[in-house]
Design a protein around this motif. Structure first.
Motif, PDB file in Angstrom:
ATOM      1  N   MET A 233      -5.780  32.711  15.852  1.00 30.27           N
ATOM      2  CA  MET A 233      -6.050  31.802  16.964  1.00 30.27           C
ATOM      3  C   MET A 233      -4.765  31.173  17.482  1.00 30.27           C
ATOM      4  O   MET A 233      -4.512  31.113  18.678  1.00 30.27           O
ATOM      5  N   LEU A 234      -3.950  30.695  16.554  1.00 32.77           N
ATOM      6  CA  LEU A 234      -2.713  30.036  16.963  1.00 32.77           C
ATOM      7  C   LEU A 234      -1.832  30.990  17.754  1.00 32.77           C
ATOM      8  O   LEU A 234      -1.293  30.648  18.807  1.00 32.77           O
ATOM      9  N   PHE A 235      -1.700  32.210  17.227  1.00 34.78           N
ATOM     10  CA  PHE A 235      -0.815  33.159  17.887  1.00 34.78           C
ATOM     11  C   PHE A 235      -1.380  33.620  19.215  1.00 34.78           C
ATOM     12  O   PHE A 235      -0.636  33.879  20.159  1.00 34.78           O
TER      13      PHE A 235
ATOM     14  N   VAL B 278      -7.992  34.654   8.484  1.00 34.63           N
ATOM     15  CA  VAL B 278      -7.186  35.427   9.427  1.00 34.63           C
ATOM     16  C   VAL B 278      -7.514  35.033  10.854  1.00 34.63           C
ATOM     17  O   VAL B 278      -6.625  34.870  11.689  1.00 34.63           O
ATOM     18  N   VAL B 279      -8.806  34.849  11.137  1.00 33.01           N
ATOM     19  CA  VAL B 279      -9.207  34.423  12.489  1.00 33.01           C
ATOM     20  C   VAL B 279      -8.528  33.121  12.870  1.00 33.01           C
ATOM     21  O   VAL B 279      -7.993  32.959  13.973  1.00 33.01           O
ATOM     22  N   ALA B 280      -8.532  32.172  11.927  1.00 32.50           N
ATOM     23  CA  ALA B 280      -7.931  30.866  12.218  1.00 32.50           C
ATOM     24  C   ALA B 280      -6.444  31.005  12.550  1.00 32.50           C
ATOM     25  O   ALA B 280      -5.941  30.403  13.490  1.00 32.50           O
ATOM     26  N   VAL B 281      -5.759  31.815  11.753  1.00 33.76           N
ATOM     27  CA  VAL B 281      -4.320  31.961  11.990  1.00 33.76           C
ATOM     28  C   VAL B 281      -4.058  32.703  13.290  1.00 33.76           C
ATOM     29  O   VAL B 281      -3.190  32.342  14.081  1.00 33.76           O
TER      30      VAL B 281
ATOM     31  N   ILE C 202      -3.166  31.722  21.202  1.00 36.31           N
ATOM     32  CA  ILE C 202      -2.908  30.620  22.129  1.00 36.31           C
ATOM     33  C   ILE C 202      -1.463  30.663  22.607  1.00 36.31           C
ATOM     34  O   ILE C 202      -1.172  30.649  23.799  1.00 36.31           O
TER      35      ILE C 202
END
Lengths: 282, 325, 339
Positions: A29-31, A24-27, A33
């Motif tokens: 991150m994109l949002f 979840v953290v990784a995903v 940014i």
């Protein structure tokens, strides 16, 4: 249940939920940014920003019209040089490969892929800027083309190889010469994947800054041709972000948003095209 | 693999006259594509050649001492690569320390636990992270990470762990740790993507065997599946490392540009890519310029070696099929 | 196949369209960030009078200006450090130095809670940048500024990471007032800084100081004023504490104006005179003495003439001091040296 087993079960739930958190953290991150850029940049992307020239340091206003056009110029040049070379090299690897030479080329392509972009910038500088005594869009385009070639070659090869043998053999059985079979049957069969690879490659180089720092340099005015220094979005973002001026920061956010949106749209579009069909039919 | 199917429709292979092959276009096509393919070869060799030639002065003057010298002094013309090699390695290692647990954890979730729809959607988004340009990471880092570092993370680390040399010294906001953090975000998608692929390759029999023997889900994953896929996971780590080593823009914007070696992670430093980006256009003097190209050569060799290792590991996994863990 | 050729056609058409074919004379220059603010203004205003030319100036730092001019990749350079004889000997065509404006370098700082203007003595400045004075609460600073309440925090030194004429002027000044600095560091466009973080260009230093509490850096006056940053007064050779402004910088050039050498290469740091600001400098345009392209030569000569007359009017508003009359007269004669 024994205490030990209960503990093992708890540990299992714990660790596995942790992995979920990681994902979840990784995903997120994109949002984060994307969201941050849009939040800070969208107000500044106006007509002025898109069409005007930059103002001297300290003065308010102005825009990045020249950088947007400049980026287009440089990327177009890179695509014109890099895509055909990469495509044809990929065709060679897929259709005529198998000997040591092809293996060598493939290895070199991977090597080229892994070279840091700043080193490629140095190469373009020694080969174009120094002999011509000019910083130019040409040098910048060449540097980006050098990065585009191995990406395109490998992705073209990958998609051509995935075309079933039966298609090739069918074409040959019908009397086509080898090159005709490749050109009229195999390549069109893989065109989706090849196009995807090309779009992704171009999107990748469009955001590169390092190779442009001492090849196309920068320009305060509209670029006056391919042999002149040219402004580009990534270089402008770099210059403005590291400056002290609020107004330049505002513009850097806007430019960042524009660049990121373009790159993301290209990526999403490419992947959607690809997922529509692993092309076997025409 | 290649598809060299040369079944001429009418005559036995090779018997077709050269002229016939030429006019039918086959020979031309082959020649043309071979030409373009060899262009890649020439290009790579050309890059190595140019790097070698344009660093001659520096190599002659400093020899291998270049790699161990810590001075970078344009006034006295003394140049050494060690501070930059140190900075490059430290920031990349920091990046991996953060990205590997996070990335492998996420990959495990996506490969083992998540239902296929969620897995592919999440992976789709994570792979988009890899497409974000470096300069945009840098832009974000300057305005979010640096203040965060300076106002929250730095003081926190200093307060709790300030006695350790790695957290000593003043807090600038920019420095090794900040660069390491932004690099971590940039390498994350590579680690997740490739590790996930490696984990998916593990045959279900392995998992089921472990579960059948009474292992919990976690134990089966951690003690059976992950070790089975470890070559691919290591490959992804090396790939991430190779990317981090060569990263230029994001690092340049937050490393602090100090060509010295500091023990503290809160201190400013320099990486090879960053100093080239900053000083190449203005190195006054041939030795200065050639020392920068020599640095580029060092980086080139470093990334080649790590990339080669990465590819070997990844190829080894995909070729393994059903071998022992 | 057809689709592909259609795409190729569209591509190439677009490419041709984007090549802006203009009949203008295109001139490229690179160099110092010290005068960047006024140069970019000039290069915007000049075409309004002479629309046939377009001068693209890239502020990469004085070091880059000298280097790119030597390589021949730009038509002119700009530097706050006069070229050394060694550098000139490397050039195929001898460069001519043309002073454009005078500027002052100020120690700019960002100390939370301190709004007063600080006073810096030469030993204090040298001490801070040598890393000897590590905290704002140091007694040396207190001595020079008895009324100021300093926090007990580390001093964050910010310097240039690129080859900078601003660095040269600053280190030249420090070398003159501090023997310790001279032997430990010296002066050049790029030096081995004992402490601190590096930022690119004047803008970078100003940006970093502005964003980092407890920091100090050195920038050209305009960068501190444009960004409303605090900057201090420096004690000059005569013992007066002066802030950089039109008068103090002009006073620094008074002596040099009367004794200007023919090649205009001169340093005016730590100039004598009660009202002279100690960290002042001329900044030069480096024009090749022989220009092959007649159009470029014409445009550059016209620009120099304009710069010496109309151009000087923009200086004061932007925090630079216009050239002394004697220097202007001498330069006008020197323009004839460009072939």
């Amino acid at each position: 249940m024994t205490l030990r087993n209960r503990w093992r079960k708890i540990l299992s739930y714990l660790m596995l939920s942790l992995t979920g958190v990681c994902a979840v953290v990784a995903v997120v991150m994109l949002f984060l940014i994307l969201g941050y850029l849009v939040f800070n940049g969208w107000r500044s992307v106006d007509w002025d920003f898109l069409t005007k020239l930059p103002k001297p340091p300290g003065e308010l206003g102005g825009g990045m019209g020249n950088a947007i056009v400049g980026s287009l110029q440089i990327v177009l040049l890179a695509a014109l040089i890099g895509l055909p070379i990469g495509f044809l090299a990929g065709v060679y690897l897929a259709e005529y490969g198998g000997h040591t030479f092809a293996f060598l080329v493939r290895y070199m392509a991977d090597l080229l892929n892994g070279i840091p972009s700043i080193v490629i910038g140095i190469f373009a500088w020694t080969v174009v800027v120094v002999p011509l005594h000019h910083f130019s869009a040409l040098a910048g385009g060449l540097a980006l083309a050098v990065m585009l070639i191995p990406i395109t070659a490998r992705s073209t090869e990958q998609f051509l190889v995935s075309v079933p043998q039966t298609l090739r053999e069918g074409a040959l059985a019908l009397g086509a010469s080898q090159w005709k079979a490749i050109a009229t049957v195999v390549v069109p069969a893989a065109y989706r994947g090849i196009a995807t690879g090309m779009i992704l490659g171009v999107a990748r180089i469009a955001g590169e800054t390092a190779p442009l720092l001492f090849t196309s340099l920068n320009n305060q005015f509209w670029s006056a041709g391919f042999s002149q220094p040219t402004a580009s979005l990534p270089v402008m973002i770099f210059t403005y972000a590291t400056s002290p001026y609020q107004d330049w920061h505002r513009q850097a956010w806007a430019a960042g948003m524009v660049l990121l949106l373009l790159v993301l749209i290209a990526n999403v579009a490419a992947r959607l095209i690809l997922s529509r069909g692993i092309s076997v039919q025409r | 693999m290649a598809t060299s199917v040369t079944l001429p429709a009418h005559s036995p292979p090779g018997a077709r006259s050269f002229f016939k092959r030429l006019t039918s276009g086959d020979e031309i096509a082959r020649l043309v594509t071979t030409l373009f393919a060899s262009f890649i070869l020439l290009l790579t060799l050309g890059i190595v050649w140019e790097l070698w030639i344009h660093s001659a002065l520096a190599r002659q003057k400093f020899g291998f001492g270049f790699l161990t010298s810590t001075s970078w002094n344009p006034v006295t013309d003394q140049f050494g690569a060690l501070p930059f090699i140190y900075g490059t390695v430290i920031t990349s290692v920091l990046a991996l320390l953060i990205a590997v647990p996070l990335g492998v954890g996420a990959a495990i979730f996506l490969a083992e636990l998540a239902p296929p729809r969620i897995s592919s959607t999440f992976t789709f988004f994570i792979e988009l992270l890899a497409a974000v340009p470096s300069v945009i990471y840098g832009l974000l880092a300057i305005f979010t990470l640096v203040p965060l570092m300076r106002d929250s993370i730095g003081p926190f680390l200093k307060a709790r762990l300030g006695l350790l040399p790695i957290f000593s010294g003043p807090i600038f906001g920019v420095g090794y740790l900040t660069a390491g953090m932004i690099l971590a975000i940039m390498t994350l998608p590579f680690i997740i993507s490739i590790s996930r692929d490696s984990l998916l390759e593990v045959p279900t029999e392995q998992r089921e065997a472990a579960l059948a023997l009474g292992a919990t889900r976690w134990e089966s994953t951690w003690h059976v599946v992950v070790p089975y896929a470890r070559l691919g996971i290591f490959g992804s780590i090396f790939l991430g490392l190779a990317r981090a080593l060569g990263e230029t823009m994001a690092v340049t914007m937050v490393i602090g540009n100090d060509p010295s070696i500091h023990a503290s992670l809160l201190a400013p430093g320099y990486t090879i890519a960053a100093i080239i980006a900053n000083e190449f256009a203005e190195a006054t003097g041939d030795l200065y310029l050639q020392s920068l190209v020599a640095l580029a050569l060092v980086l080139f060799v470093l990334t080649i070696v790590i990339n080669a290792l990465a590819r070997l590991l990844i190829i080894a996994t995909t070729r393994r099929g059903s071998s022992q863990a | 196949m057809k689709k592909m050729s259609l795409w190729l056609g569209a591509f190439s058409a677009l490419a041709l369209l984007l090549v802006v074919a203009e009949a203008k004379v295109l001139i490229n220059g690179a160099g110092a960030t010290f005068p960047e603010v006024i140069y970019t203004k000039w290069f915007q205003e000049f075409p309004k009078k002479y629309p046939d030319s377009q001068i693209n100036y890239q502020a990469l730092g004085s070091g880059a200006g000298i280097r790119q001019l030597t390589e021949g990749t730009v038509d002119f350079g700009a530097s706050d450090m006069p070229m050394t004889d060694a550098q000139i000997s490397k050039m195929k065509v001898k460069p001519l130095h043309f002073p454009t404006v005078l500027g002052g370098i100020v120690p700019t700082y960002n100390i939370p809670g301190v709004t007063q203007e600080l006073k810096f003595t030469p030993p204090v400045l040298a001490g801070i940048f040598l890393g000897k004075i590590k905290k704002w609460s140091d007694p040396e600073l207190k001595k020079a500024n008895p009324d100021v309440k300093f926090p007990d925090t580390d001093i964050l030194v910010v310097h240039r990471s690129d080859g900078s004429g601003t660095t040269f002027v600053f280190t030249d000044y420090l070398s003159k007032v501090s023997p310790e600095w001279k032997s430990a560091v010296g002066s050049n466009t790029s030096v081995r800084w004992p402490v601190g973080i590096g930022a690119e260009h004047n803008e970078g230093v100003a940006g970093l100081v502005k964003q980092s509490p407890n920091s100090i850096g050195y920038v050209e006056l305009i960068y501190a004023t444009q960004n409303k940053m605090g900057y201090g007064a420096v004690e000059n050779a005569a013992g007066t504490f002066l802030r950089a402004n039109l008068d103090s910088v002009t006073a620094a050039a008074a002596g040099a104006a009367k004794n200007m050498p023919d090649d205009f290469r001169v340093s005016i740091t730590n100039a004598p005179g009660k009202q002279a600001y100690p960290i002042s400098s001329f900044t030069w345009l480096l024009i090749p003495s022989k220009l092959a392209d007649a159009e470029k030569k014409k445009a550059l000569v016209e620009f120099l003439r304009w710069m010496l007359t109309d151009g000087q009017k923009y200086a004061a508003d932007l925090g630079y001091a216009p050239l002394p009359k004697e220097v202007v007269a001498k330069e006008q004669k020197a323009i004839a040296l460009i072939q």
